[in-house]
Design a protein around this motif. Structure first.
Motif, PDB file in Angstrom:
ATOM      1  N   THR A  77     -15.028 -33.922 -55.404  1.00  0.00           N
ATOM      2  CA  THR A  77     -15.936 -34.106 -54.181  1.00  0.00           C
ATOM      3  C   THR A  77     -16.193 -35.632 -53.806  1.00  0.00           C
ATOM      4  N   PRO A  78     -16.105 -36.566 -54.610  1.00  0.00           N
ATOM      5  CA  PRO A  78     -16.283 -37.922 -54.049  1.00  0.00           C
ATOM      6  C   PRO A  78     -15.030 -38.498 -53.258  1.00  0.00           C
ATOM      7  N   LEU A  79     -13.948 -37.683 -53.481  1.00  0.00           N
ATOM      8  CA  LEU A  79     -12.696 -37.894 -52.953  1.00  0.00           C
ATOM      9  C   LEU A  79     -12.540 -37.367 -51.536  1.00  0.00           C
ATOM     10  N   LEU A  80     -13.362 -36.379 -51.217  1.00  0.00           N
ATOM     11  CA  LEU A  80     -13.304 -35.623 -50.045  1.00  0.00           C
ATOM     12  C   LEU A  80     -14.059 -36.503 -48.886  1.00  0.00           C
ATOM     13  N   ILE A  81     -14.558 -37.549 -49.194  1.00  0.00           N
ATOM     14  CA  ILE A  81     -14.960 -38.575 -48.204  1.00  0.00           C
ATOM     15  C   ILE A  81     -13.890 -39.244 -47.547  1.00  0.00           C
ATOM     16  N   PHE A  82     -13.024 -39.359 -48.257  1.00  0.00           N
ATOM     17  CA  PHE A  82     -11.684 -39.968 -47.503  1.00  0.00           C
ATOM     18  C   PHE A  82     -10.665 -39.314 -46.686  1.00  0.00           C
ATOM     19  N   VAL A  83     -10.895 -37.937 -46.661  1.00  0.00           N
ATOM     20  CA  VAL A  83     -10.106 -37.015 -46.080  1.00  0.00           C
ATOM     21  C   VAL A  83      -9.998 -37.282 -44.392  1.00  0.00           C
ATOM     22  N   PRO A  84     -11.265 -37.341 -43.971  1.00  0.00           N
ATOM     23  CA  PRO A  84     -11.356 -37.638 -42.571  1.00  0.00           C
ATOM     24  C   PRO A  84     -10.573 -38.879 -42.067  1.00  0.00           C
ATOM     25  N   LEU A  85     -10.921 -39.994 -42.881  1.00  0.00           N
ATOM     26  CA  LEU A  85     -10.238 -41.213 -42.546  1.00  0.00           C
ATOM     27  C   LEU A  85      -8.731 -41.189 -42.649  1.00  0.00           C
ATOM     28  N   ILE A  86      -8.495 -40.562 -43.627  1.00  0.00           N
ATOM     29  CA  ILE A  86      -6.885 -40.385 -43.881  1.00  0.00           C
ATOM     30  C   ILE A  86      -6.042 -39.654 -42.753  1.00  0.00           C
ATOM     31  N   SER A  87      -6.989 -38.449 -42.609  1.00  0.00           N
ATOM     32  CA  SER A  87      -6.227 -37.785 -41.472  1.00  0.00           C
ATOM     33  C   SER A  87      -6.483 -38.390 -39.953  1.00  0.00           C
ATOM     34  N   ARG A  88      -7.205 -39.235 -39.778  1.00  0.00           N
ATOM     35  CA  ARG A  88      -7.218 -39.992 -38.316  1.00  0.00           C
ATOM     36  C   ARG A  88      -6.140 -41.212 -38.313  1.00  0.00           C
ATOM     37  N   LEU A  89      -6.142 -41.676 -39.768  1.00  0.00           N
ATOM     38  CA  LEU A  89      -5.043 -42.630 -39.763  1.00  0.00           C
ATOM     39  C   LEU A  89      -3.581 -42.080 -39.664  1.00  0.00           C
ATOM     40  N   LEU A  90      -3.487 -41.158 -40.247  1.00  0.00           N
ATOM     41  CA  LEU A  90      -2.055 -40.423 -40.174  1.00  0.00           C
ATOM     42  C   LEU A  90      -1.940 -39.571 -38.876  1.00  0.00           C
ATOM     43  N   SER A  91      -2.645 -39.428 -38.096  1.00  0.00           N
ATOM     44  CA  SER A  91      -2.631 -38.604 -37.063  1.00  0.00           C
ATOM     45  C   SER A  91      -1.473 -38.955 -36.212  1.00  0.00           C
ATOM     46  N   PRO A  92      -1.012 -40.252 -35.762  1.00  0.00           N
ATOM     47  CA  PRO A  92       0.273 -40.441 -34.910  1.00  0.00           C
ATOM     48  C   PRO A  92       1.474 -39.996 -35.619  1.00  0.00           C
ATOM     49  N   VAL A  93       1.492 -40.160 -36.975  1.00  0.00           N
ATOM     50  CA  VAL A  93       2.898 -39.629 -37.722  1.00  0.00           C
ATOM     51  C   VAL A  93       2.822 -38.217 -37.503  1.00  0.00           C
ATOM     52  N   ILE A  94       1.447 -37.534 -37.921  1.00  0.00           N
ATOM     53  CA  ILE A  94       1.687 -35.966 -37.976  1.00  0.00           C
ATOM     54  C   ILE A  94       2.141 -35.460 -36.633  1.00  0.00           C
ATOM     55  N   LEU A  95       1.498 -36.162 -35.522  1.00  0.00           N
ATOM     56  CA  LEU A  95       1.912 -35.562 -34.222  1.00  0.00           C
ATOM     57  C   LEU A  95       3.422 -35.817 -33.654  1.00  0.00           C
ATOM     58  N   VAL A  96       3.979 -36.891 -34.253  1.00  0.00           N
ATOM     59  CA  VAL A  96       5.424 -37.074 -33.786  1.00  0.00           C
ATOM     60  C   VAL A  96       6.220 -36.033 -34.828  1.00  0.00           C
ATOM     61  N   PHE A  97       5.645 -35.908 -36.070  1.00  0.00           N
ATOM     62  CA  PHE A  97       6.685 -34.807 -36.838  1.00  0.00           C
ATOM     63  C   PHE A  97       6.303 -33.533 -36.346  1.00  0.00           C
ATOM     64  N   HIS A  98       5.170 -33.010 -35.718  1.00  0.00           N
ATOM     65  CA  HIS A  98       4.909 -31.878 -35.046  1.00  0.00           C
ATOM     66  C   HIS A  98       5.906 -31.896 -33.817  1.00  0.00           C
ATOM     67  N   ILE A  99       5.902 -32.673 -32.905  1.00  0.00           N
ATOM     68  CA  ILE A  99       6.900 -32.762 -31.893  1.00  0.00           C
ATOM     69  C   ILE A  99       8.312 -32.581 -32.057  1.00  0.00           C
ATOM     70  N   ILE A 100       8.615 -33.389 -33.244  1.00  0.00           N
ATOM     71  CA  ILE A 100      10.081 -33.135 -33.559  1.00  0.00           C
ATOM     72  C   ILE A 100      10.449 -31.938 -34.117  1.00  0.00           C
ATOM     73  N   LEU A 101       9.532 -31.248 -35.051  1.00  0.00           N
ATOM     74  CA  LEU A 101       9.809 -29.838 -35.568  1.00  0.00           C
ATOM     75  C   LEU A 101       9.771 -29.001 -34.377  1.00  0.00           C
ATOM     76  N   ASP A 102       8.868 -29.350 -33.496  1.00  0.00           N
ATOM     77  CA  ASP A 102       8.810 -28.041 -32.229  1.00  0.00           C
ATOM     78  C   ASP A 102      10.168 -28.166 -31.492  1.00  0.00           C
ATOM     79  N   ALA A 103      10.716 -29.384 -31.208  1.00  0.00           N
ATOM     80  CA  ALA A 103      11.932 -29.579 -30.382  1.00  0.00           C
ATOM     81  C   ALA A 103      13.248 -28.837 -31.096  1.00  0.00           C
ATOM     82  N   THR A 104      13.135 -29.294 -32.737  1.00  0.00           N
ATOM     83  CA  THR A 104      14.429 -28.936 -33.274  1.00  0.00           C
ATOM     84  C   THR A 104      14.365 -27.510 -34.117  1.00  0.00           C
ATOM     85  N   VAL A 105      13.232 -27.248 -34.374  1.00  0.00           N
ATOM     86  CA  VAL A 105      13.050 -25.995 -35.231  1.00  0.00           C
ATOM     87  C   VAL A 105      12.667 -24.823 -34.637  1.00  0.00           C
ATOM     88  N   TYR A 106      11.208 -25.022 -33.981  1.00  0.00           N
ATOM     89  CA  TYR A 106      10.644 -23.896 -33.624  1.00  0.00           C
ATOM     90  C   TYR A 106      11.055 -23.247 -32.349  1.00  0.00           C
TER      91      TYR A 106
END
Length: 160
Positions: A55-84
């Motif tokens: 439960t105390p570690l759940l505080i860091f989940v929104p922070l980590i997801s906001r920091l990694l959102s550009p990387v996740i978005l790039v991977f999503h675009i690459i997967l969308d173009a090459t696989v989906y």
């Protein structure tokens, strides 16, 4: 006589020292039953302990997801173009061409079966009608086996 009576009396079970007639497996069953009971109690409480620790570690989940959102978005675009997208195109084309594929497949299989069946029937009917075919060597006896040379006609004649 007294010695035989005492020998028989010593073989009989007494109230203080009775013979153990239970098989060894019956002695293991209570041990296994208590072991599995403790294991079940531990496993039933394990999820609660994990949630309490995480439960105390759940505080860091929104922070980590906001920091990694550009990387996740790039991977999503690459997967969308090459696989989906290619997968969607191929599956839609395959679904559209499926009736044609089945029709051609059935036509090829039917043609092969009819061809093999027709060849077999013609061979069978030829064997029934004319069991012995004339031999090719008898008909070719008049021909010479020596190769003949052909004269070439030249385009230039000697007369000119």
């Amino acid at each position: 006589m007294t010695s035989t009576v005492t020998a028989i009396a010593s073989l009989l079970p007494t109230t203080t020292g009775q013979l153990n007639t239970q098989p060894p497996i019956a002695q293991i069953i209570p041990i296994l039953r208590s072991t599995f009971g403790l294991l079940r109690a531990f496993l039933s409480q394990a999820p609660r302990v994990l949630v309490a620790l995480a439960t105390p570690l759940l505080i860091f989940v929104p922070l980590i997801s906001r920091l990694l959102s550009p990387v996740i978005l790039v991977f999503h675009i690459i997967l969308d173009a090459t696989v989906y997208t290619p997968y969607a195109i191929i599956s839609n084309v395959a679904a559209a061409l499926y009736p044609l594929y089945v029709f051609c497949g059935i036509a090829c299989i039917s043609g092969a079966v009819l061809g093999i069946l027709g060849r077999s029937l013609v061979t069978l009917s030829n064997n029934l009608i004319a069991p012995e075919l004339p031999k090719a060597t008898q008909s070719l006896q008049g021909l010479s086996m020596r190769s003949r040379k052909r004269r070439r006609k030249s385009s230039f004649t000697e007369d000119s």
